[in-house]
Write an enzyme that holds these catalytic residues in place. Structure first.
Site, PDB file in Angstrom:
ATOM      1  N   ALA A  65      22.789  46.000  27.012  1.00 20.37           N
ATOM      2  CA  ALA A  65      24.237  46.057  26.818  1.00 20.37           C
ATOM      3  C   ALA A  65      24.535  46.978  25.644  1.00 20.37           C
ATOM      4  CB  ALA A  65      24.769  44.656  26.529  1.00 20.37           C
ATOM      5  N   GLY A 109      19.768  43.682  28.633  1.00 18.92           N
ATOM      6  CA  GLY A 109      20.432  43.811  29.929  1.00 18.92           C
ATOM      7  C   GLY A 109      19.738  44.807  30.850  1.00 18.92           C
ATOM      8  N   GLU A 112      17.169  42.873  32.496  1.00 21.14           N
ATOM      9  CA  GLU A 112      17.839  41.913  33.397  1.00 21.14           C
ATOM     10  C   GLU A 112      18.379  42.605  34.653  1.00 21.14           C
ATOM     11  OE1 GLU A 112      20.177  40.617  29.954  1.00 21.14           O
ATOM     12  OE2 GLU A 112      19.674  38.564  30.495  1.00 21.14           O
ATOM     13  N   GLU A 132      17.221  40.534  22.388  1.00 28.38           N
ATOM     14  CA  GLU A 132      18.530  40.072  21.897  1.00 28.38           C
ATOM     15  C   GLU A 132      18.422  39.180  20.668  1.00 28.38           C
ATOM     16  OE1 GLU A 132      17.507  39.998  25.069  1.00 28.38           O
ATOM     17  OE2 GLU A 132      19.115  40.559  26.438  1.00 28.38           O
TER      18      GLU A 132
END
Ligand code: CAA
Length: 258
Positions: A65, A109, A112, A132
């Site tokens: 992200a 992300g 992911e 993260e």
């Protein structure tokens, strides 16, 4: 929709979506995720496309992200915009097969998103991680769930709690990726595999994908029952007759997707 953060191209029945924010190592800002969602929906609806490939650059599939965009959001912001749910999950919803071709970093992300694809082919320089925790956050796009299911609790827990990166060799050993190819051949190899899949009977590919995914959503006996019902149904397809006749006649099948 005109795209600025991704590139799209088609090669026969294969659509290739390339994440393309090189200055931010393909970090996912809102615009990139809106564009990705749009592209996946577009290729899903396009009858000429039988399989998709999602890739990034040699340095980064994606670094996660966009931390700079996300940093100032507060709880009400993320709740009201339905952050992540709103525009990150189309890849996991598409019924057509989608292969992640991962070179370089697939972090947060980025890891992911690769996990939302049907399988991952890794370049030999790939690095997977859920870092993260080191920025005062945690995985929020399915990492804690999909990693635990795909590679087991111990490695998933270690990755999420320490942020340790996993190289391509380790990722292959623990089943995170289907296989490793030299980084210079990654894109070409993913497209070759995607073309192979796109050449099979489309409805049977769809049902096969759905059946494998069912394994992660239900018990073994229910999953096997689901598979059996679907398997029985393929005997209603012309492509099943054609595929088996072609085998007996020692020729290549001509599938009509019916
Ligand atoms: N968000 C925003 N910008 C990012 C970014 C990210 N996730 N990752 C890298 N960038 C930017 C850097 O800020 C830098 O920009 P500037 O040149 O303007 O400074 C540029 O991309 C290049 O990055 P680096 O200079 O850091 O490159 P490097 O080769 O030295 O390091 C890296 C590469 C190890 C991947 C490092 O960039 C890094 O650690 N990135 C952050 C990874 C991360 O923490 N990802 C998780 C994000 S949170 C998340 O994804 C939440 C979720 O689960 C949904």
């Amino acid at each position: 929709m005109a795209y600025e953060c991704i590139l799209t191209e088609t090669d026969g029945a294969v659509a290739v979506i390339t994440l393309n924010r090189p200055d931010a190592l393909n970090a996912f800002n809102r615009q990139l995720m809106d564009e990705l969602t749009d592209a996946v929906k577009k290729f899903e609806a396009d009858d000429a496309i039988g399989c998709m490939v999602l890739t990034g650059s040699e340095k980064a599939f994606a670094a996660g992200a966009d931390i700079k965009e996300m940093a100032s959001k507060d709880y009400i912001d993320v709740l009201s915009e339905d952050f992540i749910t709103a525009n990150w999950e189309e890849v996991s919803r598409t019924r057509k097969p989608i292969i992640a071709a991962v070179g370089g970093y697939a972090l947060g992300g980025g890891c992911e998103l690769a996990l939302m694809c049907d399988f991952i082919i890794a370049g030999d320089n790939a690095k997977f991680g859920q870092p993260e925790i080191s920025i005062g956050a945690m995985p929020g796009a399915g990492g804690t769930q999909r990693l635990a299911r795909f590679i087991g609790k111990s490695k998933a827990m270690e990755m999420c709690l320490t942020g340790r990166m996993m190289d391509a060799e380790e990722a292959e050993r623990c089943g995170l990726v289907s296989r490793i190819v030299p980084k210079g051949e990654l894109r070409e190899e993913a497209i070759r595999v995607a073309k192979q899949i796109a050449g099979f009977s489309r409805p049977i590919v769809t049902l096969t994908k759905e059946s494998v995914n069912r394994a992660y959503e239900t018990t073994l006996s229910e999953g096997v029952r689901f598979e059996r019902r679907v398997f029985h149904s393929i005997f209603a397809f012309e492509d099943q007759k054609e595929g088996m006749a072609a085998f007996a006649e020692k020729r290549k099948p001509v599938f009509k997707n019916r």
